[in-house]
Write a protein that holds these residues in place. Sequence first.
Motif, mmCIF file in Angstrom:
data_model
loop_
_atom_site.group_PDB
_atom_site.id
_atom_site.type_symbol
_atom_site.label_atom_id
_atom_site.label_comp_id
_atom_site.label_asym_id
_atom_site.label_seq_id
_atom_site.Cartn_x
_atom_site.Cartn_y
_atom_site.Cartn_z
ATOM 1 N N ILE A 33 0.827 -1.201 0.000
ATOM 2 C CA ILE A 33 0.000 0.000 0.000
ATOM 3 C C ILE A 33 0.861 1.251 0.000
ATOM 4 C CG2 ILE A 33 -1.668 1.322 1.368
ATOM 5 C CD1 ILE A 33 -2.723 -1.428 2.362
ATOM 6 N N ALA A 34 1.922 1.257 0.786
ATOM 7 C CA ALA A 34 2.729 2.466 0.980
ATOM 8 C C ALA A 34 3.552 2.846 -0.248
ATOM 9 C CB ALA A 34 3.651 2.286 2.182
ATOM 10 N N ILE A 35 4.188 1.899 -0.882
ATOM 11 C CA ILE A 35 5.079 2.234 -2.001
ATOM 12 C C ILE A 35 4.327 2.860 -3.176
ATOM 13 C CG2 ILE A 35 6.620 1.251 -3.753
ATOM 14 C CD1 ILE A 35 7.766 -0.514 -1.534
ATOM 15 N N PRO A 36 3.208 2.267 -3.643
ATOM 16 C CA PRO A 36 2.485 2.930 -4.744
ATOM 17 C C PRO A 36 1.958 4.321 -4.359
ATOM 18 C CG PRO A 36 1.794 0.653 -4.571
ATOM 19 C CD PRO A 36 2.647 0.944 -3.373
ATOM 20 N N SER A 37 1.511 4.490 -3.129
ATOM 21 C CA SER A 37 1.021 5.801 -2.690
ATOM 22 C C SER A 37 2.148 6.823 -2.690
ATOM 23 C CB SER A 37 0.421 5.708 -1.291
ATOM 24 O OG SER A 37 -0.706 4.880 -1.298
ATOM 25 N N TYR A 38 3.312 6.438 -2.208
ATOM 26 C CA TYR A 38 4.459 7.334 -2.178
ATOM 27 C C TYR A 38 4.902 7.687 -3.602
ATOM 28 C CZ TYR A 38 9.165 9.110 -1.507
ATOM 29 O OH TYR A 38 10.279 9.889 -1.556
ATOM 30 N N THR A 39 4.944 6.699 -4.468
ATOM 31 C CA THR A 39 5.351 6.931 -5.860
ATOM 32 C C THR A 39 4.407 7.923 -6.531
ATOM 33 O OG1 THR A 39 6.266 4.704 -5.976
ATOM 34 C CG2 THR A 39 5.832 5.807 -8.065
ATOM 35 N N GLN A 40 3.095 7.757 -6.320
ATOM 36 C CA GLN A 40 2.121 8.677 -6.904
ATOM 37 C C GLN A 40 2.297 10.080 -6.334
ATOM 38 O OE1 GLN A 40 0.256 8.080 -9.483
ATOM 39 N NE2 GLN A 40 -0.601 10.129 -9.468
ATOM 40 N N TRP A 41 2.584 10.185 -5.047
ATOM 41 C CA TRP A 41 2.801 11.486 -4.427
ATOM 42 C C TRP A 41 4.018 12.181 -5.029
ATOM 43 C CZ3 TRP A 41 6.871 13.435 -1.532
ATOM 44 C CH2 TRP A 41 6.638 14.674 -0.945
ATOM 45 N N VAL A 42 5.091 11.437 -5.260
ATOM 46 C CA VAL A 42 6.309 12.002 -5.851
ATOM 47 C C VAL A 42 6.011 12.529 -7.257
ATOM 48 C CG1 VAL A 42 8.611 11.429 -6.724
ATOM 49 C CG2 VAL A 42 7.918 10.661 -4.463
ATOM 50 N N ILE A 43 5.250 11.769 -8.038
ATOM 51 C CA ILE A 43 4.902 12.199 -9.396
ATOM 52 C C ILE A 43 4.052 13.467 -9.352
ATOM 53 C CG2 ILE A 43 3.480 11.592 -11.399
ATOM 54 C CD1 ILE A 43 4.630 8.751 -11.179
ATOM 55 N N GLU A 44 3.047 13.482 -8.475
ATOM 56 C CA GLU A 44 2.179 14.659 -8.382
ATOM 57 C C GLU A 44 2.954 15.896 -7.939
ATOM 58 O OE1 GLU A 44 -1.113 13.626 -5.873
ATOM 59 O OE2 GLU A 44 -1.863 12.138 -7.297
ATOM 60 N N SER A 45 3.859 15.738 -6.995
ATOM 61 C CA SER A 45 4.627 16.893 -6.533
ATOM 62 C C SER A 45 5.635 17.347 -7.583
ATOM 63 C CB SER A 45 5.335 16.580 -5.213
ATOM 64 O OG SER A 45 6.303 15.578 -5.390
ATOM 65 N N GLY A 46 6.077 16.442 -8.459
ATOM 66 C CA GLY A 46 7.014 16.805 -9.518
ATOM 67 C C GLY A 46 6.398 17.705 -10.575
ATOM 68 N N ARG A 47 5.065 17.707 -10.666
ATOM 69 C CA ARG A 47 4.400 18.568 -11.654
ATOM 70 C C ARG A 47 4.664 20.044 -11.380
ATOM 71 N NH1 ARG A 47 -1.088 15.359 -10.909
ATOM 72 N NH2 ARG A 47 -0.441 13.410 -11.883
#
Length: 138
Positions: free
Chosen positions: A28-42
Motif C-alpha cells: 500500500i505504501a510504495i504505490p502511494s508514495y510513488t504517486q505522491w512524488v509524481i504529483e509533486s514533480g508537476r
Amino acid sequence: MNKLRLQGGFTLIELMIAVAILAIVMGIAIPSYTQWVIESGRADGKAQLFETAQNLERCFTRYSTYDSDQCNVGDGDAIESEKGKYQVTVDAEPTRFELTAAPQGGQADDDECASLILDSTGARRISDDATGDVEDCW
C-alpha cells in the motif's frame, strides 16, 4: 522436579505473520508514495511553463511580437526545468504562443497528466494521451 525452561526468540509462524503484515503495508505504501512524488514533480513543470510564458510576455511588450529574434526564448531548443523533471518546448508566432512541458526521467511515468500545455491566452491543457482531468493536473 520439573523446571520450566524459557525460550527466547520467535517461532516460524510469528516470523511469517510479521513478514505478511510487512508485505501488506509495503504493497500500500510504495504505490502511494510513488504517486505522491509524481504529483509533486508537476510543480517543476508548471514553474518552468510560467517562467517561460513570462519571458515571452516581456518579449511581446518590448517588440510587439512573441517570436522576435531579440528575445532568445527557447531558440528552437527545449528548455529544461530547474529540477530536470520537464522539458519545455516553445511554439511561438507573432501573436500567439503555445508551451508544452514534456515529462522526463521518472516523471515520464505520469500517465494521468502526461504533458502540461499553456498558451498565450492562459489556457491550461494536458496532452491528448493523458488519462486524468485538467483540473487535477493543474
